[in-house]
Design an enzyme around this catalytic site. Sequence first.
Site, mmCIF file in Angstrom:
data_model
loop_
_atom_site.group_PDB
_atom_site.id
_atom_site.type_symbol
_atom_site.label_atom_id
_atom_site.label_comp_id
_atom_site.label_asym_id
_atom_site.label_seq_id
_atom_site.Cartn_x
_atom_site.Cartn_y
_atom_site.Cartn_z
ATOM 1 N N LYS A 54 0.901 -1.203 -0.099
ATOM 2 C CA LYS A 54 -0.103 0.030 0.029
ATOM 3 C C LYS A 54 0.759 1.133 0.189
ATOM 4 O O LYS A 54 0.692 2.189 -0.702
ATOM 5 C CB LYS A 54 -0.851 -0.205 1.211
ATOM 6 C CG LYS A 54 -1.595 1.433 1.289
ATOM 7 C CD LYS A 54 -2.818 1.401 0.524
ATOM 8 C CE LYS A 54 -3.531 2.577 0.474
ATOM 9 N NZ LYS A 54 -4.171 2.846 1.918
ATOM 10 N N SER A 84 -5.035 11.556 -1.058
ATOM 11 C CA SER A 84 -5.193 12.227 0.527
ATOM 12 C C SER A 84 -4.378 13.533 0.397
ATOM 13 O O SER A 84 -4.737 14.489 0.983
ATOM 14 C CB SER A 84 -5.059 11.177 1.510
ATOM 15 O OG SER A 84 -3.741 10.682 1.412
#
Length: 303
Positions: free
Chosen positions: A181, A251
């Site tokens: 990730k 983000s």
Amino acid sequence: MKVAVMGAGAVGCYYGGMLARAGHDVVLIGRSQHVEAIERDGLRLETQSFDERVGAPHLRASADASAVASAQLVLFCVKSTDTVSAGESIAPHLQADALVLTLQNGVDNADRLRTAITQEVAAAVVYVASEMAGPGHVRHNGRGELVIEPSPSSETVAHALISAGVPTEVSANVRGALWAKLILNCAYNALSAISQLPYGRLVQGVGVRDAMRDVVAECKAVAQADGVTLPPDVDAAVRRIAETMQEQYSSTAQDLARGKRSEIDHLNGFVVQRGEALGVATPANRLLHTIVKLVEDKAHGAI
């Protein structure tokens, strides 16, 4: 199950909302503007398959860390920069047998959180595209899977999440999954932030895919030097993000658009730091980290 979400932003509101919708008692702990909207109107949970308001009796909101007091499960969703301070704020209020599940970017949050609390901590890898579309309004743009570190409570929590419509897996190699990730974040987050483009449009840019390959190759080299066992499909996963999350802004892009400090030190910056410690060169990651830090510093008047 009694659930508290510490740091109820886009990620926390999505998972907390899904659990509340399934009948669990959930308290969202977040910023006052979201808390006020949720307490007044409930949480608007806008997904690809439904658009509903979730509220009392199963969901409430608070701006106070003490709201974790009765929770059996705490979804810990604060920014990586706030891990230790947020952990210290909830430490006096946690039940002794609570499980704190870290749903955060980066690979070392669970370890850092364990320095602040004595309760059981388990790391989770989050694959979700979501955003706060307004006060008390979370918009889900795609995916939603979780990969959870094994613990005495992990199977029970995974069952609750699956029953709530959240695909969840308990994995013995969460470290490798966290690094996988991290590599996705390193490939996309800074470039999306600098360009202010969603993933689908971002990858259409001249040279972008080649630049991503350089970033990913460096990350994989650092992971190998650090003894991390990566999943075999990292490169395919990187390519797939642009297909499965076409409209998603990173983000980091969302933080910069709002004039906020980002988690870049815990993404490309972390790879640079580990690369220096392990003797692995990371020029592509260093450049992305430097540019994002420049944008942040300019926005905050630091330069």
